[in-house]
Design a protein around this motif. Structure first.
Motif, PDB file in Angstrom:
ATOM      1  N   ARG A 290       7.490   5.839   6.465  1.00 41.47           N
ATOM      2  CA  ARG A 290       6.905   7.124   6.083  1.00 41.47           C
ATOM      3  C   ARG A 290       8.034   8.066   5.658  1.00 41.47           C
ATOM      4  O   ARG A 290       9.118   8.055   6.236  1.00 41.47           O
ATOM      5  CB  ARG A 290       6.115   7.717   7.253  1.00 41.47           C
TER       6      ARG A 290
ATOM      7  N   THR B  75       3.546   4.046   4.071  1.00 46.49           N
ATOM      8  CA  THR B  75       3.572   2.981   3.079  1.00 46.49           C
ATOM      9  C   THR B  75       3.722   1.678   3.839  1.00 46.49           C
ATOM     10  O   THR B  75       4.588   1.559   4.706  1.00 46.49           O
ATOM     11  CB  THR B  75       4.734   3.156   2.088  1.00 46.49           C
TER      12      THR B  75
ATOM     13  N   CYS C 221      -1.134   6.649  -5.748  1.00 51.99           N
ATOM     14  CA  CYS C 221       0.139   7.033  -6.375  1.00 51.99           C
ATOM     15  C   CYS C 221       0.049   7.095  -7.884  1.00 51.99           C
ATOM     16  O   CYS C 221       0.816   7.795  -8.537  1.00 51.99           O
ATOM     17  CB  CYS C 221       1.237   6.071  -5.945  1.00 51.99           C
TER      18      CYS C 221
ATOM     19  N   ASP D 182      -3.390   1.151   6.502  1.00 54.19           N
ATOM     20  CA  ASP D 182      -2.361   0.764   5.547  1.00 54.19           C
ATOM     21  C   ASP D 182      -1.921  -0.689   5.693  1.00 54.19           C
ATOM     22  O   ASP D 182      -1.739  -1.391   4.691  1.00 54.19           O
ATOM     23  CB  ASP D 182      -1.152   1.701   5.657  1.00 54.19           C
TER      24      ASP D 182
ATOM     25  N   TYR E 201       9.756   7.047  -3.371  1.00 53.69           N
ATOM     26  CA  TYR E 201       9.308   5.853  -4.078  1.00 53.69           C
ATOM     27  C   TYR E 201      10.459   5.034  -4.672  1.00 53.69           C
ATOM     28  O   TYR E 201      10.425   3.798  -4.608  1.00 53.69           O
ATOM     29  CB  TYR E 201       8.308   6.229  -5.176  1.00 53.69           C
TER      30      TYR E 201
ATOM     31  N   ARG F 287       5.953  -0.826   7.979  1.00 49.71           N
ATOM     32  CA  ARG F 287       5.416   0.435   7.462  1.00 49.71           C
ATOM     33  C   ARG F 287       6.495   1.496   7.595  1.00 49.71           C
ATOM     34  O   ARG F 287       7.260   1.521   8.567  1.00 49.71           O
ATOM     35  CB  ARG F 287       4.149   0.851   8.208  1.00 49.71           C
TER      36      ARG F 287
ATOM     37  N   ILE G 229      11.705   2.693  -2.160  1.00 52.00           N
ATOM     38  CA  ILE G 229      10.770   1.603  -1.882  1.00 52.00           C
ATOM     39  C   ILE G 229      10.883   0.538  -2.971  1.00 52.00           C
ATOM     40  O   ILE G 229      10.863  -0.665  -2.691  1.00 52.00           O
ATOM     41  CB  ILE G 229       9.326   2.143  -1.788  1.00 52.00           C
TER      42      ILE G 229
ATOM     43  N   ASP H 156       0.868  -1.180   0.000  1.00 56.16           N
ATOM     44  CA  ASP H 156       0.000   0.000   0.000  1.00 56.16           C
ATOM     45  C   ASP H 156       0.903   1.228   0.000  1.00 56.16           C
ATOM     46  O   ASP H 156       1.540   1.543   1.011  1.00 56.16           O
ATOM     47  CB  ASP H 156      -0.905  -0.007   1.231  1.00 56.16           C
ATOM     48  N   LEU H 157       0.982   1.920  -1.121  1.00 58.24           N
ATOM     49  CA  LEU H 157       1.876   3.068  -1.270  1.00 58.24           C
ATOM     50  C   LEU H 157       1.204   4.334  -0.759  1.00 58.24           C
ATOM     51  O   LEU H 157       0.186   4.767  -1.291  1.00 58.24           O
ATOM     52  CB  LEU H 157       2.274   3.235  -2.740  1.00 58.24           C
ATOM     53  N   GLY H 158       1.772   4.916   0.287  1.00 53.01           N
ATOM     54  CA  GLY H 158       1.221   6.131   0.861  1.00 53.01           C
ATOM     55  C   GLY H 158       1.668   7.365   0.097  1.00 53.01           C
ATOM     56  O   GLY H 158       2.660   7.360  -0.631  1.00 53.01           O
TER      57      GLY H 158
ATOM     58  N   SER I  46      -2.525  -3.672   2.885  1.00 52.28           N
ATOM     59  CA  SER I  46      -1.437  -4.432   2.253  1.00 52.28           C
ATOM     60  C   SER I  46      -1.696  -5.932   2.355  1.00 52.28           C
ATOM     61  O   SER I  46      -1.455  -6.677   1.398  1.00 52.28           O
ATOM     62  CB  SER I  46      -0.088  -4.065   2.891  1.00 52.28           C
TER      63      SER I  46
END
Length: 213
Positions: free
Chosen positions: A45, A17, A78, A173, A49, A43, A52, A9-11, A177
């Motif tokens: 923060r 995330t 995103c 989140d 990207y 997770r 990640i 789950d991309l925050g 995921s």
């Protein structure tokens, strides 16, 4: 042979995330007997990207995951550009856009999936005791708390889902995921339209062969 699923789950901005690794155990082709073990949760923060992407790429090179893992990414927030970063890194991701309708549709490696489908998959797995959460996972208790609040309401006037509980003050989140990974593992249609996940998610201790604990 065990199969692994990474749910990501991309925050956005200051959102978390979340990443989950699920191991699927059971007879090949028999979804009703498959058991899913949550082997890893994390997770972060404020991480760019590209970092990640690099992190997921490194995970997929581990002996347990290499060549036997599907990576499922929520691209609702995103968008396509970040999803394309994973493709360009050679990770062969599956993209999911979450919506409030009632049908799943597919175009190549992208899916549009109703939120109710993700909730339904978790509900089925929990009720059948087919989702196991390790007691030694640092974020296991947080995941369980998120699962208790993870639900979807259907507007009877429109038959569409309410997003009022999606990414509220309490983060969703981690559970999202896990839901993405489980949805891809099961890939089944929900049997109901109004769903609430309740108690009964007690932790089950075991040792993870994936992350070494």
């Amino acid at each position: 042979m065990p199969k692994f699923y990474i749910g990501l789950d991309l925050g956005q901005a200051n959102d978390y995330t979340a990443l989950a690794v699920l191991e699927r155990l059971g007879p090949e082709g028999d979804r009703k007997e498959a058991i899913y073990h949550v082997r890893h949760l994390e997770r972060v923060r404020g991480i760019p990207y590209p970092e990640i992407v690099a992190k997921v790429a490194a995970m997929l090179e581990s002996p347990a995951l290499k060549g036997n893992t599907s990576t499922v990414i929520d691209m609702t927030g995103c968008g396509r550009p970040v999803f394309d970063m994973f493709k360009e890194a050679g990770l062969s991701p599956i993209g999911v856009q979450i919506h409030g309708g009632d049908r799943s549709t597919q175009e190549n490696d992208n899916w549009r999936v109703p939120k109710r489908d993700l909730v339904a998959v978790l509900q089925v797995l929990l009720q059948a005791k087919r989702l196991k959460i390790a007691s030694r996972l640092e974020l296991g208790a947080i995941l369980q708390a998120e699962m208790l609040n993870f639900r979807v309401k259907i507007d009877p006037a429109t038959a569409h889902d309410s997003y009022s509980a999606w990414r509220e003050a309490d983060h969703d989140d981690l559970v999202l995921s896990v839901a993405l990974a489980a949805w891809h593992g099961e890939h089944r249609e929900p049997e109901t339209t109004t769903i609430s996940i309740g108690p009964g998610i007690g932790p089950r201790p075991y040792v993870s062969p994936v992350m070494g604990y």
